[in-house]
Design an enzyme around this catalytic site. Structure first.
Site, PDB file in Angstrom:
ATOM      1  N   GLN A  15     -13.903   6.128   2.956  1.00 14.84           N
ATOM      2  CA  GLN A  15     -13.699   5.081   3.958  1.00 14.84           C
ATOM      3  C   GLN A  15     -14.339   5.525   5.272  1.00 14.84           C
ATOM      4  OE1 GLN A  15      -9.438   4.044   3.942  1.00 14.84           O
ATOM      5  NE2 GLN A  15      -9.992   2.035   3.146  1.00 14.84           N
TER       6      GLN A  15
ATOM      7  N   TYR B 292       0.371  -0.005  -7.797  1.00 10.75           N
ATOM      8  CA  TYR B 292      -0.882  -0.267  -7.097  1.00 10.75           C
ATOM      9  C   TYR B 292      -2.036  -0.150  -8.081  1.00 10.75           C
ATOM     10  CZ  TYR B 292      -4.749  -0.244  -3.854  1.00 10.75           C
ATOM     11  OH  TYR B 292      -5.903  -0.577  -3.216  1.00 10.75           O
TER      12      TYR B 292
ATOM     13  N   TRP C 175      -8.748   5.906   6.334  1.00  9.19           N
ATOM     14  CA  TRP C 175      -8.927   5.518   7.736  1.00  9.19           C
ATOM     15  C   TRP C 175      -7.626   5.012   8.335  1.00  9.19           C
ATOM     16  CZ3 TRP C 175     -12.184   0.782   9.608  1.00  9.19           C
ATOM     17  CH2 TRP C 175     -11.884  -0.383   8.890  1.00  9.19           C
TER      18      TRP C 175
ATOM     19  N   TYR D  85       0.842  -1.199   0.000  1.00  6.61           N
ATOM     20  CA  TYR D  85       0.000   0.000   0.000  1.00  6.61           C
ATOM     21  C   TYR D  85       0.881   1.254   0.000  1.00  6.61           C
ATOM     22  CZ  TYR D  85      -3.406  -3.472   1.666  1.00  6.61           C
ATOM     23  OH  TYR D  85      -4.204  -4.586   1.809  1.00  6.61           O
TER      24      TYR D  85
ATOM     25  N   GLU E   6      -0.227  -7.192   9.344  1.00  6.33           N
ATOM     26  CA  GLU E   6      -1.457  -6.573   8.867  1.00  6.33           C
ATOM     27  C   GLU E   6      -2.667  -7.211   9.550  1.00  6.33           C
ATOM     28  OE1 GLU E   6      -3.636  -5.676   4.549  1.00  6.33           O
ATOM     29  OE2 GLU E   6      -1.814  -6.899   4.639  1.00  6.33           O
TER      30      GLU E   6
ATOM     31  N   ASP F 167     -13.034  -5.256   3.116  1.00  5.63           N
ATOM     32  CA  ASP F 167     -13.263  -5.361   1.680  1.00  5.63           C
ATOM     33  C   ASP F 167     -14.055  -6.574   1.225  1.00  5.63           C
ATOM     34  OD1 ASP F 167     -11.452  -3.350   2.120  1.00  5.63           O
ATOM     35  OD2 ASP F 167     -10.107  -3.909   0.499  1.00  5.63           O
TER      36      ASP F 167
ATOM     37  N   ARG G 145      -5.860 -13.291  -0.056  1.00  8.64           N
ATOM     38  CA  ARG G 145      -6.432 -12.078  -0.653  1.00  8.64           C
ATOM     39  C   ARG G 145      -7.835 -12.345  -1.214  1.00  8.64           C
ATOM     40  NH1 ARG G 145      -4.313  -7.611   0.753  1.00  8.64           N
ATOM     41  NH2 ARG G 145      -4.990  -6.691  -1.200  1.00  8.64           N
TER      42      ARG G 145
END
Length: 474
Positions: A134, A105, A57, A51, A430, A196, A229
């Site tokens: 967000q 990205y 956020w 990222y 993460e 997501d 993912r």
């Protein structure tokens, strides 16, 4: 003195600064190093590889942790994000760094075309952003950052500059995004809610025709395992929704996906309380904002509370042709526990939500090391796949704060202690397997480091500091 040492060394001029623990291997120092490594000069990326831009956020959570290291840098984090706000009030979910290559990205700036497709909505011309939003954690973050060093904040006019931007942001959500007509804000894309690929989106997404696989390239798979993912089918649907929204000039209300989410709205309500505290600090009455937060809490209960599930559920506004209110989605996600943040929640509902969090569906303090993002007993549960089961540190932080707001300190400790332990032992992962604590996704993740810092240093009596007001309704 290196830059991390400078960051953790308290200023002699500010007694609010925290003295760093003595060990150079402490959680405090290691978390500070993550935030220093991910700092770009004006903001903090969530992770250097996966990222590489500024996320909305994420920056709010990062600022909440940075306030314990550098209140000035925490203010800068929020200022840089809100400088990219659109004319209609929306705060975009990504602010793109022009020095990052386009193929690093996806979706990249050339996909969103914010300065052209978003012109009618007032997208900025000098910076490229996404067109979706967000969760609105920002007023809460601004208030907490101010509280870290009120003298610095007042000297810089921090609250005076942030307040009108935050007010416009809330106005956008409360007016442009009240797609169900019941007072709550809706999300128009799964990415807006932040979780997501939650199973809560499976039903509303099933109506969306995916974009052809050849029409996009997933850069996320360069940095994360495919089994952790979202699937290609999910991604195709995300791309289709974003494309249609962009091609409609980012106008709200016409898309195939419109969902009222409990976490998104709970954070809006908590931030509305914080905005009232900011108004009071600036010499304006905050009473009307507290009253609005109480009305929104009542709407949240009326529209999203499900007694049979013992928690809040998402409402699919496109899910029932017979009922303009839409239909509740029968999936238990961690989003439905986050309204514990709200001090005006009726006591019987608090009791039920705490029971659900502690029971077999989430295993708080019993079967799981950290609270999962989705129902342990759900058919779609997967302990490694993104938001379909793994435990995340931002939701752990929100629920820890929420449990303390409700006086549930023992259960809050059952979240705080493993969150701090796993943040350190996983190198600030993460997200993690909720059962084993195994690291998933990226490591050196900024909000994990930032929120570990906040849990390490924050008082265990949180209601006043969080900008919330009032107690539970009986």
């Amino acid at each position: 003195m290196d830059r991390t040492a400078q960051l953790i060394t308290p200023s002699a001029a500010r007694s609010i600064a925290y003295d760093p623990p003595g060990s150079s291997h402490s959680l405090h120092v290691r978390a500070a190093r993550v935030l220093e490594d991910n700092w770009t000069g004006v903001s903090t990326v969530p992770s250097r590889g996966l990222y590489p831009h500024q996320w909305s956020w994420d920056s709010a959570f990062i600022a909440i942790g940075l306030r314990h290291l550098s209140p000035l840098r925490a203010q800068t984090e929020l200022e840089s994000l809100l400088a990219a706000q659109w004319g209609d009030g929306r705060v975009p979910h990504i602010v793109f760094n022009p020095s990052v290559p386009l193929d690093a990205y996806f979706p990249s700036p050339d996909f969103w075309r914010s300065s052209t497709a978003g012109r009618t909505a007032g997208a900025p011309r000098t910076v490229q952003t996404s067109g979706i939003v967000q969760p609105p954690v920002h007023a809460l973050a601004v208030w907490l950052v101010h509280r870290a060093d009120p003298g610095l904040s007042r000297a810089r006019g921090f609250l005076a500059r942030m307040y009108p931007r935050l007010a416009a942001w809330h106005r956008y959500l409360l007016h442009r995004r009240d797609l169900g007509g019941g007072g709550l804000a809706s999300v128009v894309h799964p990415w807006e809610q932040g979780m997501d690929n939650s199973p809560a989106w499976d039903l509303p997404l099933s109506r969306v025709t995916p974009a052809p696989a050849r029409s996009f390239r997933r850069a996320d798979l360069d940095h994360g395992a495919a089994e952790d993912r979202p699937t290609d089918l999910d991604y195709g649907r995300y791309v289709r929704l974003a494309t249609d929204y962009r091609d409609a000039g980012y106008a709200d209300g016409g898309g195939e996906f419109a969902v009222e989410d409990p976490a998104f709205n709970a954070l809006l309500i908590a931030s509305e309380h914080a905005l009232a505290r900011i108004a009071d600090e600036l010499g304006a009455p905050g009473t009307a904002r507290h009253a609005r937060a109480e009305r929104l809490t009542a709407a949240l209960v009326e529209r999203l509370w499900d007694p049979a599930s013992g928690m809040f559920l998402c409402r699919d506004l496109r899910g029932s042709a017979q009922d303009r209110r839409g239909a509740l989605i029968p999936e238990r996600g961690v989003s439905g526990l986050i309204p514990l943040l709200l001090p005006g929640l009726p006591r019987d509902i608090v009791t039920a939500v705490v029971r659900t969090a502690s029971g077999p569906h989430f295993g708080l303090g019993t079967t799981t090391r950290l609270l999962p993002s989705y129902d342990l007993l759900g058919e779609a549960f997967d302990p490694h796949r993104y938001w379909r089961g793994p435990a995340w540190f931002n939701t752990a932080w929100l629920l820890e704060r929420g449990l303390r707001t409700q006086g549930e300190h023992r259960r809050a400790d059952a979240l705080r202690e493993p969150a701090l332990e796993l943040a350190e032992t996983t190198d600030f992962a993460e997200y993690v397997d909720p059962y084993t604590g195994e690291a998933c996704g990226a490591t050196g993740f900024s909000w994990t480091a930032a929120l570990a810092l906040d849990l390490l240093h924050s008082d265990t009596t949180v209601t006043a500091d969080m900008g919330l007001k009032g107690g539970n309704r009986r």
